[in-house]
Design an enzyme around this catalytic site. Sequence first.
Site, PDB file in Angstrom:
ATOM      1  CD  GLU A 605      97.814 -21.944   5.914  1.00 18.85           C
ATOM      2  OE1 GLU A 605      97.704 -20.778   5.471  1.00 18.85           O
ATOM      3  OE2 GLU A 605      96.863 -22.720   6.068  1.00 18.85           O
ATOM      4  CB  VAL A 608      99.270 -16.636   2.349  1.00 18.25           C
ATOM      5  CG1 VAL A 608      98.514 -15.365   2.755  1.00 18.25           C
ATOM      6  CG2 VAL A 608      98.934 -17.007   0.920  1.00 18.25           C
ATOM      7  CB  ALA A 610     104.955 -17.169   8.317  1.00 17.20           C
ATOM      8  N   GLY A 663     116.284 -11.920   9.461  1.00 15.73           N
ATOM      9  CA  GLY A 663     115.605 -12.969   8.707  1.00 15.73           C
ATOM     10  C   GLY A 663     114.204 -12.629   8.245  1.00 15.73           C
ATOM     11  CD  GLU A 666     112.584 -14.618   0.403  1.00 18.21           C
ATOM     12  OE1 GLU A 666     113.630 -15.311   0.402  1.00 18.21           O
ATOM     13  OE2 GLU A 666     111.467 -15.077   0.708  1.00 18.21           O
ATOM     14  CG  ASP A 677     106.886 -12.082  -0.633  1.00 11.50           C
ATOM     15  OD1 ASP A 677     107.137 -13.209  -1.084  1.00 11.50           O
ATOM     16  OD2 ASP A 677     106.527 -11.875   0.540  1.00 11.50           O
ATOM     17  CE  LYS A 681     103.884 -13.482   1.823  1.00 12.45           C
ATOM     18  NZ  LYS A 681     104.293 -12.869   3.098  1.00 12.45           N
ATOM     19  N   GLY A 796     109.645 -14.650   9.981  1.00 12.90           N
ATOM     20  CA  GLY A 796     110.591 -15.196  10.943  1.00 12.90           C
ATOM     21  C   GLY A 796     110.768 -16.696  10.736  1.00 12.90           C
TER      22      GLY A 796
END
Length: 814
Positions: A605, A608, A610, A663, A666, A677, A681, A796
């Site tokens: 999960e 895509v 978080a 954070g 990456e 990235d 997704k 996050g």
Amino acid sequence: MKVLKFGGTSVGSAKNINKVISILENYSKSDSIICTVSAVGGITDKLLLAGKYAQNKDKQFKDVLESIEETHFNIVNELIPNNNDAVMAFVGSRLDELKSLLEGIFLINELSPKTSDKLVSFGELLSSYIIAETMKSRDLSADRKNSQDLIVTNSNFTKAEVDFAITNKNIQDYFAAVVQRITIIPGFVSKSALGEITTLGRGGSDFTAAIVAAALKVDQLEIWTDVSGMYTTNPKQVKQAYPIKEISYQEAMELSHFGAKVLYPPTVQPVLDLNIPIHIKNTMAPEESGTIISNNEEKTNAPVKGISNIDDIALITLQGSGMVGIPGFSKRLFETLSQEKINIILITQASSEHSICIGIDEKDVEMAKASIDTVFENEIALNKIDPLITESGLSIIALVGDNMKNHQGISGKMFSTLGRNNINIRAIAQGASEKNISAVISKKDVKKALNTLHEQFFEIKTKQLNVFITGVGNVGQKLVEQIKQQNKYLKENLKINIRVAGLSNSRKMIFNESGLDLSNWQEQLEKGQTASLQGFFENARDLNLRNSIFVDVTANYDVANLYAQYLRESIGVVACNKIACSSDFENYKLLKRLSLKYNAPYLFETNVGAGLPIIDTLNNLIASGDKVKSIHAVLSGSLNFVFNNFDDTTKFYDIVKQAGAEGYTEPDPRIDLSGVDVARKILILARESGMQLNLEDIENTPFLSQAGVDSDSVDDFYQTLIADEAHYQALFASAKANKSQLKYVATLNNGKASVGLQEIPEGHPFYNLKGSDNIVMFYTERYPEQPMIIKGAGAGADVTASGLFADIIRIGNN
């Protein structure tokens, strides 16, 4: 009058013997006591070892004898520290007799069954004498009676058969006249009608106690050992196992046959015939209730009373088309094994009569194969049957319960429970009485099988998950904290018990099959073994824990390449690492197939959104029959953070640095800012929608300067952000002039996908997307005009960890 028996562990040391004496003293206050004792723990094995050495002309028998002498003298000195000369002299004289016997065996190089009985009898004769004399020294009303004067047998040495008519009369006559409150008698030993020393075979001390109890028709026989009764399963393998309060003779015999060592059924036949209850008690914990074995008709509603197992099993299979409809094959097979004195533990045969499968002790398998192949040599030569097939390294697990026949679905529940943990069943046996359902499995799966079945049949329906986490950086730490914080809530409300059984960072890794202490896991990890990706997998595999889950909290290609190995071992995979799901389509499909084949969940999960339930929602739409028409989404929390904070009063370099520090990106920000990235997704969403796309099929329009795209390192990339500030200010100025917001958008439409920076006008659902939030709009057949929208924090450590946690809980709820 009460009859008690204490086993070798109970009399294995002066400390334990004192506990036995305390129990007997307490009992004797209200009743007369007969106490049968075994040899001091380990002495019988040492006697046999000394005899074997002596027979083989090996002088090591003297070392073993010295150890036996030391053990007994030390026990006497501890139990009777003062005025023990007479006791020491008697013990010394018996040990001198033992020495002479061993020297004789050494000289003639022979150990006959008759001599073996005389040899091993020293254990019980010495222990019973020492215990009786200790009680006398403490002014207790106690005496010793040598059971060799009471129990009369034939001359079948090592397993003598009792003459019950004479024996019962001897016992009744002697105990009718006793005056002492406590009578100590040695177990196991007896004498033949000719006066020869004999022994009663395996479980002989239990047999002695049962013979006395039956002869005197006492109300109950108590067998004292080092465990608190018969357990629901092996407590050494299953920590949640607990003693069974009451059990029938038949259930006890079934459990004992299948590995429960508390009781050897043939030895208690005398009391079984008279319906005398047997009470199993723990010498080390006399206050615990133990287990009562009886024929009491009161039965609990629990269909399964216990789970047991036998290890070191081999299967032999006789099969061939020539067996069908031809009588006599089974008879010849069983006769052959009987002639070789090979015990059959399990039998199963299909109604087709094409094959017969038998379970035997693994040590007998070569002899069995050779003898059966010889007997059926002619049929094998004519191709009527195949040469015997053998399989080793197996174990039998068995569900036992008198009441199973009254409950439908027990066997189905057993096999489905094993199947969910990929425990392969090689053979099944169930009698018409339905008191026992047995299955043959690999020996390496026994612990997992016992724990899985115990959880299913004996525990409050709490599902235990064993989690192995690789990558305990920012997100990984948050995940561990969340598991620790919510553990109690999950147990109480969702009936899920999550144990972290393994942790790893790039340097160290640690494991604990009982679950790591999460209050100081960082300190434990610093002291752990050197980290290895393959080593981490091998540890998780070899621990072979039920409901195992591997959690990947890295962005590492090598970790993603191990998913297939985990799934093939029925270890579920939960990943926030997007590499596997966005790799070549064939690899993506392979992982999906392995997940189904090995019943190992594969959830991702957080790939895509978080912690947002994007994939779960999409899967639910498709599973319910809906079809995706298009997807429009802002899927990068990091890029949304960057463009929500970048304007003509800031520097693009500073905002990217801030995103990394908080954070959102990456460690290598190029992964986020290049759009790769986001492309991964939308690729994952496309695949989950049923489309066969690869990463190169995603149109990616970069917004970085050419120097940024071509940068060779992270440091070089940051330098381009400084040098090309005008490029990024121009992007902002254009959007501002058009009264728009910059958003990095992913689109899937008509089977084509693209990602890129867009100017979003006022009024659009993306326009007011703040902070690091993500948003996804699903246009489907059911939502053609007004899309289904999922919106919320998309980056996050806390929310990403919560997404991983949610996937773990999904597995627990499955």
